[in-house]
Design a protein around this motif. Structure first.
Motif, PDB file in Angstrom:
ATOM      1  N   HIS A 236      -0.200  -0.242   8.845  1.00  0.00           N
ATOM      2  CA  HIS A 236      -1.124  -0.171   9.986  1.00  0.00           C
ATOM      3  C   HIS A 236      -2.453  -0.809   9.602  1.00  0.00           C
ATOM      4  CE1 HIS A 236      -3.623   2.367  12.992  1.00  0.00           C
ATOM      5  NE2 HIS A 236      -3.071   1.343  13.619  1.00  0.00           N
ATOM      6  N   ARG A 237      -2.756  -1.944  10.234  1.00  0.00           N
ATOM      7  CA  ARG A 237      -4.030  -2.608   9.969  1.00  0.00           C
ATOM      8  C   ARG A 237      -4.369  -3.500  11.153  1.00  0.00           C
ATOM      9  NH1 ARG A 237      -1.871  -6.543   5.094  1.00  0.00           N
ATOM     10  NH2 ARG A 237      -0.604  -7.951   6.366  1.00  0.00           N
ATOM     11  N   ASP A 238      -5.661  -3.730  11.326  1.00  0.00           N
ATOM     12  CA  ASP A 238      -6.161  -4.570  12.425  1.00  0.00           C
ATOM     13  C   ASP A 238      -5.619  -4.106  13.769  1.00  0.00           C
ATOM     14  OD1 ASP A 238      -7.474  -6.156  10.537  1.00  0.00           O
ATOM     15  OD2 ASP A 238      -5.735  -7.459  10.295  1.00  0.00           O
ATOM     16  N   GLN A 239      -5.498  -2.799  13.944  1.00  0.00           N
ATOM     17  CA  GLN A 239      -5.023  -2.194  15.194  1.00  0.00           C
ATOM     18  C   GLN A 239      -3.612  -2.652  15.560  1.00  0.00           C
ATOM     19  OE1 GLN A 239      -7.963  -2.605  18.317  1.00  0.00           O
ATOM     20  NE2 GLN A 239      -9.604  -1.782  17.049  1.00  0.00           N
ATOM     21  N   LYS A 240      -2.776  -2.872  14.539  1.00  0.00           N
ATOM     22  CA  LYS A 240      -1.383  -3.231  14.741  1.00  0.00           C
ATOM     23  C   LYS A 240      -0.542  -2.430  13.747  1.00  0.00           C
ATOM     24  CE  LYS A 240      -2.388  -8.020  16.073  1.00  0.00           C
ATOM     25  NZ  LYS A 240      -2.165  -9.449  15.694  1.00  0.00           N
TER      26      LYS A 240
END
Length: 265
Positions: free
Chosen positions: A186-190
């Motif tokens: 989970h990173r950069d809202q993905k």
């Protein structure tokens, strides 16, 4: 992004190597970046990584890796891994039973993950902590997207599926708990599952009953229909992303083998 690349270009006075993975940078975004850099006369080389079943053209890296590379990984990793993990590493590198898992990701997993024994048990140990139907549904959707595309589910879509309102950031620990969240990147809202083979094992365990191990395959149709219904009504401003997800999953179907396209601006 283009502004940061431009800053680095002017600071160094050298052409830049820009690494992009298709899972994080769709082709339209890549092309737009290429045009912006070309328009500013910024010299750069793009290394664009795409996962495909049967790579055609360009430069390809096989997954699983060949025996020679697997042995090189083993020889290197065994000096850094705890002594208790060396036997498992050796089996990964040399036992044909483990051939599908010979990739850099799994060498790291076998070497340093304390709780890791083998893929089914590793996944099962985390899935047992999923206690709600909503968490199970989102985990299945993430696994479906990861296994059959190079895309991720955005926080916007996940919140929409769960009917979460407001601008409060999405915290996966609150949905899944600390354990199952470790299966998710989970990173950069993905969000997506950490590896396609892990995603496949999640689908096997969450979709199959005790009757047959292959039952999960027949249930993919129902899961896919549910997924389409769930995101179709909430796409809103992210309709382009939804179309790309569905296109990769059900039209182009290009999961998981490593491939790289090289392009110079």
């Amino acid at each position: 992004t283009s502004s940061r690349i431009e800053m680095l270009f002017h600071k160094t006075g050298l052409p830049l190597l820009v690494l992009m993975e298709a899972a994080n940078v769709p082709q339209p975004a890549r092309e737009q970046l290429y045009k912006e850099l070309k328009g500013r006369n910024i010299r750069a080389v793009f290394l664009y990584i795409v996962r495909k079943i049967k790579p055609r053209g360009g430069f390809s890296l096989s997954d699983p890796i060949i025996k020679l590379e697997a042995n090189r990984f083993y020889e290197r990793y065994k000096y850094f891994a705890p002594s208790s993990r060396v036997v498992a590493l050796e089996r990964l590198a040399h036992d044909e039973q483990f051939r599908p898992y010979r990739s850099p990701f799994f060498f790291g997993l076998y070497a340093f993950e304390k709780e890791f024994i083998h893929i089914p048990d590793y996944v099962k140990s985390y899935l047992t902590d999923i206690t709600t139907e909503d968490a199970k549904k989102i985990m299945c959707f993430l696994a479906l997207v990861t296994r059959f595309s190079q895309m991720s589910l955005t926080d916007y879509l996940i919140k929409g599926i769960l009917s979460l309102q407001g601008k409060r950031p999405l915290h996966l620990n609150e949905i899944f708990g600390e354990g199952p969240s470790r299966l998710i990147l989970h990173r950069d809202q993905k969000a997506r599952i950490v590896h396609p083979l892990i995603a496949q094992e999640i689908l096997k365990q969450l979709l199959a009953s005790n009757n047959t191990k292959e039952e999960w395959k027949t249930r993919l149709v129902d899961l896919s229909c549910l997924f389409i219904e769930s995101i179709a009504n909430i796409a809103g401003p992210e309709s382009t992303i939804v179309l790309e997800i569905l296109s990769q999953m059900f039209v182009s179907r290009d999961p998981w083998q490593e491939r790289t396209d090289r392009r110079r601006t």
